[in-house]
Design a protein around this motif. Structure first.
Motif, PDB file in Angstrom:
ATOM      1  N   MET A 183      56.464  38.826  44.795  1.00 20.05           N
ATOM      2  CA  MET A 183      55.285  39.931  44.953  1.00 20.05           C
ATOM      3  C   MET A 183      55.915  41.206  45.155  1.00 20.05           C
ATOM      4  N   SER A 184      56.854  41.315  45.926  1.00 23.50           N
ATOM      5  CA  SER A 184      57.882  42.670  46.179  1.00 23.50           C
ATOM      6  C   SER A 184      58.346  43.094  45.055  1.00 23.50           C
ATOM      7  N   GLU A 185      59.039  42.237  44.043  1.00 18.37           N
ATOM      8  CA  GLU A 185      59.812  42.540  43.103  1.00 18.37           C
ATOM      9  C   GLU A 185      58.880  43.026  41.844  1.00 18.37           C
ATOM     10  N   ALA A 186      57.660  42.431  42.020  1.00 20.97           N
ATOM     11  CA  ALA A 186      56.657  42.686  40.826  1.00 20.97           C
ATOM     12  C   ALA A 186      56.050  43.965  41.445  1.00 20.97           C
ATOM     13  N   ALA A 187      55.856  44.314  42.317  1.00 15.72           N
ATOM     14  CA  ALA A 187      55.226  45.531  43.073  1.00 15.72           C
ATOM     15  C   ALA A 187      55.893  46.835  42.478  1.00 15.72           C
ATOM     16  N   LYS A 188      57.183  46.824  42.149  1.00 17.65           N
ATOM     17  CA  LYS A 188      58.245  47.693  41.776  1.00 17.65           C
ATOM     18  C   LYS A 188      57.670  48.049  40.539  1.00 17.65           C
ATOM     19  N   LEU A 189      57.091  47.301  39.643  1.00 20.69           N
ATOM     20  CA  LEU A 189      56.821  47.888  38.293  1.00 20.69           C
ATOM     21  C   LEU A 189      55.777  48.612  38.044  1.00 20.69           C
ATOM     22  N   ASN A 190      55.805  49.550  37.381  1.00 21.71           N
ATOM     23  CA  ASN A 190      54.729  50.708  36.959  1.00 21.71           C
ATOM     24  C   ASN A 190      53.170  50.058  36.514  1.00 21.71           C
ATOM     25  N   SER A 191      53.383  49.001  35.908  1.00 25.17           N
ATOM     26  CA  SER A 191      52.310  48.278  35.307  1.00 25.17           C
ATOM     27  C   SER A 191      51.657  47.859  36.459  1.00 25.17           C
ATOM     28  N   TRP A 192      52.222  47.103  37.405  1.00 28.01           N
ATOM     29  CA  TRP A 192      51.889  46.497  38.695  1.00 28.01           C
ATOM     30  C   TRP A 192      51.030  47.491  39.671  1.00 28.01           C
ATOM     31  N   LYS A 193      51.643  48.696  39.945  1.00 24.65           N
ATOM     32  CA  LYS A 193      51.013  49.755  40.587  1.00 24.65           C
ATOM     33  C   LYS A 193      49.858  50.119  40.001  1.00 24.65           C
ATOM     34  N   GLU A 194      49.874  50.287  38.542  1.00 22.24           N
ATOM     35  CA  GLU A 194      48.430  50.705  38.228  1.00 22.24           C
ATOM     36  C   GLU A 194      47.365  49.755  37.752  1.00 22.24           C
ATOM     37  N   ASN A 195      47.807  48.250  37.676  1.00 24.08           N
ATOM     38  CA  ASN A 195      46.687  47.533  37.253  1.00 24.08           C
ATOM     39  C   ASN A 195      46.474  46.374  38.361  1.00 24.08           C
ATOM     40  N   ALA A 196      47.487  46.180  39.513  1.00 23.52           N
ATOM     41  CA  ALA A 196      47.127  45.055  40.290  1.00 23.52           C
ATOM     42  C   ALA A 196      46.586  45.362  41.327  1.00 23.52           C
ATOM     43  N   VAL A 197      45.988  44.353  41.853  1.00 19.75           N
ATOM     44  CA  VAL A 197      45.227  44.442  43.417  1.00 19.75           C
ATOM     45  C   VAL A 197      45.727  43.006  43.847  1.00 19.75           C
ATOM     46  N   GLU A 198      46.207  43.240  45.138  1.00 22.10           N
ATOM     47  CA  GLU A 198      46.784  41.825  45.800  1.00 22.10           C
ATOM     48  C   GLU A 198      45.964  41.341  47.179  1.00 22.10           C
ATOM     49  N   VAL A 199      45.497  39.972  46.769  1.00 24.59           N
ATOM     50  CA  VAL A 199      44.445  39.616  47.889  1.00 24.59           C
ATOM     51  C   VAL A 199      45.375  38.447  48.415  1.00 24.59           C
ATOM     52  N   ARG A 200      45.463  38.372  49.658  1.00 24.69           N
ATOM     53  CA  ARG A 200      46.348  37.064  50.111  1.00 24.69           C
ATOM     54  C   ARG A 200      45.164  36.484  51.073  1.00 24.69           C
ATOM     55  N   LEU A 201      45.149  35.070  50.796  1.00 27.18           N
ATOM     56  CA  LEU A 201      44.296  34.125  51.712  1.00 27.18           C
ATOM     57  C   LEU A 201      45.100  33.196  52.328  1.00 27.18           C
ATOM     58  N   ASN A 202      44.836  32.935  53.541  1.00 32.84           N
ATOM     59  CA  ASN A 202      45.462  31.728  54.358  1.00 32.84           C
ATOM     60  C   ASN A 202      44.618  30.547  54.129  1.00 32.84           C
ATOM     61  N   GLY A 203      45.009  29.523  53.674  1.00 37.52           N
ATOM     62  CA  GLY A 203      44.358  28.276  53.489  1.00 37.52           C
ATOM     63  C   GLY A 203      43.925  27.688  54.647  1.00 37.52           C
ATOM     64  N   MET A 204      44.515  28.043  55.696  1.00 39.79           N
ATOM     65  CA  MET A 204      43.961  27.379  57.000  1.00 39.79           C
ATOM     66  C   MET A 204      42.784  28.236  57.711  1.00 39.79           C
ATOM     67  N   LEU A 226      35.691  34.131  49.932  1.00 37.30           N
ATOM     68  CA  LEU A 226      35.213  35.491  49.263  1.00 37.30           C
ATOM     69  C   LEU A 226      34.786  36.583  50.138  1.00 37.30           C
ATOM     70  N   LYS A 227      34.454  36.505  51.442  1.00 39.00           N
ATOM     71  CA  LYS A 227      34.362  37.184  52.575  1.00 39.00           C
ATOM     72  C   LYS A 227      35.398  37.807  52.890  1.00 39.00           C
ATOM     73  N   GLU A 228      36.708  37.071  52.838  1.00 40.81           N
ATOM     74  CA  GLU A 228      37.645  37.757  52.906  1.00 40.81           C
ATOM     75  C   GLU A 228      38.448  38.507  51.849  1.00 40.81           C
ATOM     76  N   ILE A 229      38.010  37.855  50.676  1.00 41.38           N
ATOM     77  CA  ILE A 229      38.527  38.898  49.691  1.00 41.38           C
ATOM     78  C   ILE A 229      37.771  40.321  49.638  1.00 41.38           C
ATOM     79  N   THR A 230      36.308  40.106  49.983  1.00 45.23           N
ATOM     80  CA  THR A 230      35.663  41.270  50.165  1.00 45.23           C
ATOM     81  C   THR A 230      36.039  42.477  50.901  1.00 45.23           C
ATOM     82  N   ARG A 231      36.735  41.744  52.076  1.00 42.97           N
ATOM     83  CA  ARG A 231      37.099  42.597  53.189  1.00 42.97           C
ATOM     84  C   ARG A 231      38.563  43.312  52.809  1.00 42.97           C
ATOM     85  N   GLN A 232      39.365  42.514  52.273  1.00 42.41           N
ATOM     86  CA  GLN A 232      40.616  43.287  51.662  1.00 42.41           C
ATOM     87  C   GLN A 232      40.253  44.096  50.732  1.00 42.41           C
ATOM     88  N   LEU A 233      39.486  44.229  49.977  1.00 41.82           N
ATOM     89  CA  LEU A 233      39.274  45.129  48.746  1.00 41.82           C
ATOM     90  C   LEU A 233      38.472  46.156  49.440  1.00 41.82           C
TER      91      LEU A 233
END
Length: 110
Positions: free
Chosen positions: A40-61, A70-77
């Motif tokens: 994810m840190s390598e991909a975040a360096k790409l221009n296309s990533w900066k323009e088009n990506a939104v990263e959401v991280r979920l903890n399965g625990m 969905l509530k956590e995704i809503t919060r992170q966005l």
């Protein structure tokens, strides 16, 4: 090899709009999170990533069911100010709201 495969998968997802999913399993301490963080840190360096990506991280625990996830995704966005105290009647209602927000929004709320 795993880094290359995962990097290719996430960049194709952003660059070409592919709908990819990946489940990484393994014992505690083998480097699953380190692998994802590196890619994810390598991909975040790409221009296309900066323009088009939104990263959401979920903890399965913590996100142990769809409603919590969905509530956590809503919060992170940063959509909780739109949701306020609205309680969705079903998973479908919440998912519909989230997808509508993603389609109509931009990254200014980030």
């Amino acid at each position: 090899q795993q880094v290359s495969f995962l990097y290719d998968l996430v960049t194709r997802t952003v660059d070409k709009g592919e709908s990819n999913s990946l489940l990484i399993l393994g014992p505690h301490g083998v480097g699953k999170s380190a692998l994802v963080n590196k890619v994810m840190s390598e991909a975040a360096k790409l221009n296309s990533w900066k323009e088009n990506a939104v990263e959401v991280r979920l903890n399965g625990m913590i996100a142990i069911d769809d409603k919590i996830a969905l509530k956590e995704i809503t919060r992170q966005l940063n959509l909780e100010n739109v949701v306020e105290d609205k309680v969705f009647g079903s998973f479908s209602d919440h998912l519909h709201f989230l997808l509508s927000s993603l389609k109509s929004g931009d990254k200014s709320s980030k």
